[in-house]
Motif scaffolding. Structure first.
Motif, PDB file in Angstrom:
ATOM      1  N   VAL A 238     -27.403  31.454  64.795  1.00  0.00           N
ATOM      2  CA  VAL A 238     -27.931  32.776  65.112  1.00  0.00           C
ATOM      3  C   VAL A 238     -28.085  33.618  63.857  1.00  0.00           C
ATOM      4  N   GLY A 239     -28.791  34.719  64.015  1.00  0.00           N
ATOM      5  CA  GLY A 239     -28.990  35.648  62.920  1.00  0.00           C
ATOM      6  C   GLY A 239     -30.293  36.394  63.091  1.00  0.00           C
ATOM      7  N   PRO A 240     -30.526  37.400  62.260  1.00  0.00           N
ATOM      8  CA  PRO A 240     -31.752  38.192  62.378  1.00  0.00           C
ATOM      9  C   PRO A 240     -32.978  37.401  61.954  1.00  0.00           C
ATOM     10  N   MET A 241     -34.129  37.931  62.226  1.00  0.00           N
ATOM     11  CA  MET A 241     -35.383  37.283  61.871  1.00  0.00           C
ATOM     12  C   MET A 241     -35.473  37.089  60.357  1.00  0.00           C
ATOM     13  N   GLY A 242     -35.860  35.882  59.956  1.00  0.00           N
ATOM     14  CA  GLY A 242     -36.063  35.609  58.543  1.00  0.00           C
ATOM     15  C   GLY A 242     -34.818  35.237  57.781  1.00  0.00           C
ATOM     16  N   VAL A 243     -33.689  35.019  58.473  1.00  0.00           N
ATOM     17  CA  VAL A 243     -32.435  34.757  57.762  1.00  0.00           C
ATOM     18  C   VAL A 243     -32.288  33.292  57.377  1.00  0.00           C
ATOM     19  N   GLY A 244     -33.088  32.386  57.985  1.00  0.00           N
ATOM     20  CA  GLY A 244     -33.054  30.985  57.591  1.00  0.00           C
ATOM     21  C   GLY A 244     -32.567  30.023  58.654  1.00  0.00           C
ATOM     22  N   LYS A 245     -32.578  30.432  59.909  1.00  0.00           N
ATOM     23  CA  LYS A 245     -32.092  29.566  60.998  1.00  0.00           C
ATOM     24  C   LYS A 245     -32.948  28.304  61.134  1.00  0.00           C
ATOM     25  N   THR A 246     -34.257  28.482  61.194  1.00  0.00           N
ATOM     26  CA  THR A 246     -35.169  27.337  61.322  1.00  0.00           C
ATOM     27  C   THR A 246     -35.041  26.411  60.128  1.00  0.00           C
ATOM     28  N   THR A 247     -34.916  26.986  58.940  1.00  0.00           N
ATOM     29  CA  THR A 247     -34.786  26.187  57.719  1.00  0.00           C
ATOM     30  C   THR A 247     -33.513  25.361  57.744  1.00  0.00           C
ATOM     31  N   LEU A 248     -32.382  25.980  58.117  1.00  0.00           N
ATOM     32  CA  LEU A 248     -31.101  25.267  58.129  1.00  0.00           C
ATOM     33  C   LEU A 248     -31.131  24.100  59.113  1.00  0.00           C
ATOM     34  N   ILE A 249     -31.628  24.335  60.319  1.00  0.00           N
ATOM     35  CA  ILE A 249     -31.668  23.263  61.316  1.00  0.00           C
ATOM     36  C   ILE A 249     -32.584  22.132  60.849  1.00  0.00           C
TER      37      ILE A 249
END
Length: 240
Positions: A68-79
């Motif tokens: 989780v986290g705010p928009m643009g924090v890197g969630k998609t990148t990390l996964i």
């Protein structure tokens, strides 16, 4: 600021014994038949051309983990960085209508997650983590109740360039009673802060894990997930 350090609510991490920070043991196993199914997600559009990868025979436990986290924090990148299968991503181009509601951290950001991200990683050959990335916009918070159902814990990504944007996500985890750890995603222009300052700003309890990671780097991102799993194991052990 809300009390964001609650760690109770973990029901257990089955089969998590032996998980450590040996990066060589974080992998999947290529197969030739059918992919593992998670809540009916196999066969979804965009994953048909993915390499089929079994869950390893040595796996004795599994856990659903939120990112989780705010928009643009890197969630998609990390996964996408850690997933041993082709990740499912629901990135969509930001529209003018959405721009009135969503303010990206970077003006150059043109896409955003509109449903969820999904990936899978095996730790230590024994524990599979099914990673569910949540949308970062405030207007999608009601959907978290469904995504959080059955989750044993969450990794909360924060960005020091806008710490305040992370308050809603961390506070929402507390409201949902989901144990979590915090990972500060390091961007090239991130402002450096001491751990004490970050804990104070985020209102974290002393036992809430806080790590620095780079969502673009596999080893760094896996270590952040291992920190969360270790925290969940410790919480369950103390509760019993």
């Amino acid at each position: 600021m809300p009390d964001t350090g609650r760690t109770d609510g973990a029901n257990g991490v089955e089969g998590a014994n032996g998980v450590d920070d040996d990066m060589d043991d974080t992998h999947g196993m290529n197969g030739t038949d059918s992919a593992a199914s998670v809540d009916g997600m196999d066969g979804m559009d965009g994953m048909d051309d993915a390499t089929v990868m079994y869950v390893q025979p040595s796996v004795s436990g599994a856990a659903k983990i939120l990112v989780v986290g705010p928009m643009g924090v890197g969630k998609t990148t990390l996964i996408g960085t850690v997933s041993e299968i082709k990740p499912l991503s629901t990135e969509a181009t930001m529209s003018r209508a959405g721009a009135r509601l969503d303010t990206p951290v970077r003006p150059t950001k043109s896409t955003t997650t509109v449903a969820l991200d999904f990936g899978r990683i095996t730790l230590g050959g024994e524990l599979v983590l099914y990673l569910f990335g949540t949308p970062g916009q405030q207007r999608f918070l009601p959907a978290w109740k469904d995504l959080a159902r059955g989750a044993l814990g969450a990794l909360a990504l924060v960005d020091t360039r806008d710490l305040e944007a992370s308050f809603d996500a961390i506070g929402h985890l507390e409201d949902l009673d989901v144990p979590f750890s915090v990972a500060v995603n390091s961007f090239p222009d991130s402002v450096l802060h001491s751990e004490d300052d970050l804990r104070s700003a985020l209102d974290l309890l002393p036992h809430t894990p806080l790590v620095i990671c780079d969502a673009r780097e596999h080893r760094s991102s896996v270590k952040a997930l291992i920190s969360l799993v270790s925290h969940l194991i410790e919480s369950v052990t103390e509760a019993t």
